[in-house]
Design a protein around this motif. Structure first.
Motif, PDB file in Angstrom:
ATOM      1  N   GLY A  12       4.936   5.408   3.409  1.00 30.05           N
ATOM      2  CA  GLY A  12       3.682   5.699   2.373  1.00 30.05           C
ATOM      3  C   GLY A  12       4.487   5.862   0.985  1.00 30.05           C
ATOM      4  N   LEU A  13       5.691   6.604   0.877  1.00 32.18           N
ATOM      5  CA  LEU A  13       6.062   6.799  -0.249  1.00 32.18           C
ATOM      6  C   LEU A  13       6.579   5.889  -0.877  1.00 32.18           C
ATOM      7  N   VAL A  14       7.302   4.974  -0.239  1.00 28.30           N
ATOM      8  CA  VAL A  14       8.162   3.687  -0.723  1.00 28.30           C
ATOM      9  C   VAL A  14       7.074   2.610  -1.121  1.00 28.30           C
ATOM     10  N   GLY A  15       5.966   2.523  -0.303  1.00 27.46           N
ATOM     11  CA  GLY A  15       4.903   1.385  -0.400  1.00 27.46           C
ATOM     12  C   GLY A  15       3.669   2.029  -1.295  1.00 27.46           C
ATOM     13  N   ALA A  16       4.167   3.166  -2.021  1.00 31.00           N
ATOM     14  CA  ALA A  16       2.963   3.716  -2.981  1.00 31.00           C
ATOM     15  C   ALA A  16       2.665   2.527  -4.026  1.00 31.00           C
ATOM     16  N   GLY A  17       3.627   1.834  -4.424  1.00 30.13           N
ATOM     17  CA  GLY A  17       3.229   1.022  -5.530  1.00 30.13           C
ATOM     18  C   GLY A  17       2.312  -0.267  -5.015  1.00 30.13           C
ATOM     19  N   GLY A 163      -0.299  10.331  17.554  1.00 29.27           N
ATOM     20  CA  GLY A 163      -0.917   9.265  16.786  1.00 29.27           C
ATOM     21  C   GLY A 163      -1.546   9.780  15.427  1.00 29.27           C
ATOM     22  N   ALA A 164      -2.489  10.822  15.371  1.00 30.42           N
ATOM     23  CA  ALA A 164      -2.974  11.175  14.085  1.00 30.42           C
ATOM     24  C   ALA A 164      -1.848  11.740  13.338  1.00 30.42           C
ATOM     25  N   LEU A 165      -0.681  12.512  13.593  1.00 29.23           N
ATOM     26  CA  LEU A 165       0.318  13.011  12.898  1.00 29.23           C
ATOM     27  C   LEU A 165       0.971  11.960  12.094  1.00 29.23           C
ATOM     28  N   VAL A 166       1.326  10.894  13.039  1.00 28.18           N
ATOM     29  CA  VAL A 166       2.108   9.829  12.474  1.00 28.18           C
ATOM     30  C   VAL A 166       1.350   9.463  11.240  1.00 28.18           C
ATOM     31  N   MET A 167       0.093   8.952  11.444  1.00 26.00           N
ATOM     32  CA  MET A 167      -0.738   8.513  10.332  1.00 26.00           C
ATOM     33  C   MET A 167      -0.932   9.226   9.241  1.00 26.00           C
ATOM     34  N   LEU A 168      -1.192  10.570   9.629  1.00 25.93           N
ATOM     35  CA  LEU A 168      -1.195  11.661   8.354  1.00 25.93           C
ATOM     36  C   LEU A 168       0.036  11.739   7.614  1.00 25.93           C
ATOM     37  N   ALA A 169       1.190  11.659   8.367  1.00 26.00           N
ATOM     38  CA  ALA A 169       2.546  11.601   7.491  1.00 26.00           C
ATOM     39  C   ALA A 169       2.570  10.238   6.516  1.00 26.00           C
ATOM     40  N   PHE A 170       1.951   9.151   7.074  1.00 24.21           N
ATOM     41  CA  PHE A 170       1.942   8.043   6.108  1.00 24.21           C
ATOM     42  C   PHE A 170       1.291   8.651   4.650  1.00 24.21           C
ATOM     43  N   GLY A 171       0.019   8.829   5.085  1.00 18.17           N
ATOM     44  CA  GLY A 171      -0.983   9.411   4.283  1.00 18.17           C
ATOM     45  C   GLY A 171      -0.652  10.112   3.180  1.00 18.17           C
ATOM     46  N   GLY A 173       2.730  10.471   2.216  1.00 20.74           N
ATOM     47  CA  GLY A 173       3.533   9.848   1.600  1.00 20.74           C
ATOM     48  C   GLY A 173       2.958   8.993   0.348  1.00 20.74           C
ATOM     49  N   THR A 174       1.758   8.598   0.532  1.00 23.82           N
ATOM     50  CA  THR A 174       1.247   7.865  -0.393  1.00 23.82           C
ATOM     51  C   THR A 174       0.418   8.839  -1.401  1.00 23.82           C
TER      52      THR A 174
END
Length: 224
Positions: A12-17, A163-171, A173-174
């Protein structure tokens, strides 16, 4: 904290662009028809978006783990883990800018988005900042290769909660780039333009993807 959470956050962090490029026009849409846009609107929009990702992760992770437990078919999980590994490798190539094949996967979701997007547009103009939450929730369905890649991790996470925590971590990051489009976004763009930083992240994800794929193939060979 598991490696999957850390990896999802980094994606999420690196893909923020990429996220800002896809959702860059949302800021103007949120303020449409408002004489004085509220500072809460972007926050509520992102809360809705993160809630959408988290729900996706819970549904995918819970469904796959339930099917595996009920059917006792472990081969399904192994094949899904192989698919997750393939997505990780594609994602690493995308972040490292070695190959843009992930964008073709992204296009597959565009047909579904045509049916979903009217629901978001029906909320405009926003009657109050709180309506940005359902708007962001629907906008979370926007076709995105980064989301699809992370969802494969959620699918093999073993439970709805994981599964929810993986996607929350991604979010999460963005979130910095999406909330603070000014100084923070400039800093993230500098990081993303750094070949060293991008390659370190890409190689890390690539290594994890290859390790996951190797483990899945090893399990598959023992079941044959």
């Amino acid at each position: 904290m598991t490696p999957d959470w850390i990896g999802a956050f980094l994606i999420g962090l690196v893909g923020a662009g990429h996220c800002m490029g896809m959702c860059g026009g949302i800021a103007s849409m949120l303020s449409m028809g408002q004489a004085k846009p509220s500072t809460l609107t972007p926050l509520f929009y992102n809360l809705g978006r993160l809630a959408s990702y988290t729900l996706f992760g819970a549904i995918i992770g819970g469904t796959i783990s339930t099917i595996s437990q009920v059917s006792h078919v472990n081969d399904v999980l192994i094949w899904l883990r192989l698919a997750a590994a393939a997505f990780m490798i594609m994602l690493a190539c995308y972040i490292g800018r070695w190959w843009q094949g992930l964008l073709y996967v992204e296009k597959l979701g565009q047909s579904l988005w045509r049916f979903i997007s009217p629901a978001a547009k029906s909320l405009l103009p926003l009657r109050s900042p709180i309506y940005a939450i359902p708007f962001g929730f629907v906008w979370g369905w926007l076709p995105c290769g980064l989301v699809y890649s992370t969802l494969t991790w959620a699918a093999v996470s073993g439970s709805a909660v994981n599964g929810a925590l993986v996607m929350l971590a991604f979010g999460l990051g963005t979130l910095p780039a999406m909330l603070l489009v000014g100084h923070t976004a400039t800093l993230l763009n500098k990081l993303q333009s750094s070949n060293t930083f991008r390659h370190i992240v890409a190689v890390t994800i690539l290594t994890y993807g290859l390790y996951t794929g190797y483990g899945a193939l090893k399990l598959l060979s023992t079941n044959l």
